[in-house]
Structure formats: structure tokens, C-alpha cells
Scaffold this active site. Sequence first.
Site, PDB file in Angstrom:
ATOM      1  N   GLY A 116       1.654  -2.799  -3.147  1.00 40.21           N
ATOM      2  CA  GLY A 116       0.336  -2.403  -3.015  1.00 40.21           C
ATOM      3  C   GLY A 116       0.011  -1.757  -1.621  1.00 40.21           C
ATOM      4  O   GLY A 116       0.687  -1.943  -0.722  1.00 40.21           O
ATOM      5  N   CYS A 117      -1.207  -1.170  -1.546  1.00 37.68           N
ATOM      6  CA  CYS A 117      -1.378  -0.152  -0.357  1.00 37.68           C
ATOM      7  C   CYS A 117      -1.709  -1.371   0.791  1.00 37.68           C
ATOM      8  O   CYS A 117      -1.102  -1.190   1.884  1.00 37.68           O
ATOM      9  CB  CYS A 117      -2.665   0.635  -0.579  1.00 37.68           C
ATOM     10  SG  CYS A 117      -4.006  -0.038  -1.219  1.00 37.68           S
TER      11      CYS A 117
END
Length: 309
Positions: A116-117
Amino acid sequence: MNSPVVFIDGDQGTTGLQIHDRLRDRSDLRLFTLAAAERKDPQRRAEAINACDIAILCLPDAAAREAVDAIVNPAVRVIDASSAHRTRPDWTYGFAEMAQGQAERIANAHRVTNPGCYPTGAIGLLRPLSQAGLIPDNYPVNIHAVSGYSGRGRAGVEEHEGQGGVNALAFQVYGLDLAHKHTPEIQQHAGLAQRPIFVPAIGAFRQGIVLTVPLALRLLAPGVDGAALHACLARHYAEAAHVRVLPLHESRALQQLDPQALNGTNDMHLSVFSNQEHGHVLLSAVFDNLGKGAAGAAVQNLNLMLTHQ
């Protein structure tokens, strides 16, 4: 030898579009996407994914699971950009710089889950320190992050750039139930013994992230200070092409952190800020949520996997 076929399933979302843009001019692979009329046809999607060499899934979690379940060709390899498989032990976590040998594990994997970012920044900061024992098991880790509105996908882009954009909030903190879906991913891959508190926010800019982790030196082991934390991070990323730990003198010269500073790149900058008088340290990560935080990481993982086709 024929060039490998790379199928992007979900190429119309923010991440899928970025990946497509980064790959469309490549001559070492054959890029394949579905026509608009076929994107929601389960049979056509199943045919496409089973006919490719590497599939990149840019889909909601449920649709990503369905896509993987549709694979019957054992030769198909997958990079999943959703959060559906990020804590699964049978998937390889696609953060190449996370640990020694991780890039090789990605290169040889059949199933890679893209980070995920937000977790990219949090894990990038915390894992080397927790692995080295510099952050105690009982430390109450708090993570604060601000992302550009593209982090919310097409809905975020439409909210700010569509007809109603004039009414979009300039800044909003969310995840107030303290149950954001990225938190288990952060805990697991950062090697934290306890669940961290994660507070995300969205700003009125398209892309980019600033993520920070405050630390109180009195809660760390005796003798651990900002310099020791920085030295640990610097050693860990000394050979990394896309992760840079800013020297302490560069961090001291900074007056602010710009979340957009690395937009359009696959790079991440880590910093350590220290106030010895007050016993406080601030760890920070700056990167593009659509670059190192999404599409850039996916292409980096793809390049690794292509070396072992």
C-alpha cells in the site's frame, strides 16, 4: 523467444493508468488490456488472465480475489496492486528494499502483492529499526500521513477535479475509527509487536505523500538517539537505488516537508529529525503515492520478475 505478455486488469483506475503509461512504449514486453466492452465480462477476463505471462491487477479487493481464483494456468504470475493479499503468507510482499534478499524473492515469485502507499513509507522507516531492536516491542507507535487526493482513487480525483471540485475540502483527516485497512499490513511487515495507531489524511493536491512517525527517546533503549536511528536506516538503504536516507546535515537544513517533492519518480526520501534537549525524534518519508507508493513499485516488481521469466 517471444516477448512476455503483460496483462493489466483494471487499467482505467489511477494506478492502472499510471502503470499503462509507464509500460506502453516498452519493446521488451507485449502489453495487453481489455476493450471497454469486455472489462466486466468474467469469461473474457478469465481468458485474458490465463493467456498472459504476468498479470497486474489494479482492482478492488473482491475483484482481485476473483481474478486470482480464475487462474487455471500454472505458468501465470501475478502482481496484485490491491490490498487483498498483503498479509497472506503465501504471497511475496513487493517491497524490494524492505529486507535483504527481498528483491530476489520477488524476482522468483509467482504471487506478488504490491505494498500500500502509506505502508511503503511506514514500513520503510520502521522495519529496519524494529529489526535492529532500536524500537522496543512495547513502544506505542503512532503514524501520521497526508496523501494527495488520488490516493482515494477515481473517487478522490472526481471529487477534486470534477464539476463539484470547488466544494472539495482542502484537508481532511479520516480513518477515525482507528481501523484503517493498511494498519495490519504495517504491523506485520514492519515487524511491530503491537498494532500501531495510524492516522491518515487527504490534502487538496493530486499526488504525493508525507508520512511521519514521532518517537520519544525516553521510551527507547538507553543510548539510542537520533544519530543511532539515522545510522541504522542509512546502513539498511546504503545500496538502494530508489530509497535515500537524507544525511543529518540535509535534514537539519529543512524547514518543511513537501509531499509533492518526488512526484513522477519511483523514489522515496527518508529523514530523521532530532531535538536532543526535548528528547524527541521525528522520522519522515516523502514519496509519490502513485510512484513508489503504487505504479512505480508495481513496475519495479515487474522488472524483477521479468529477469526470471
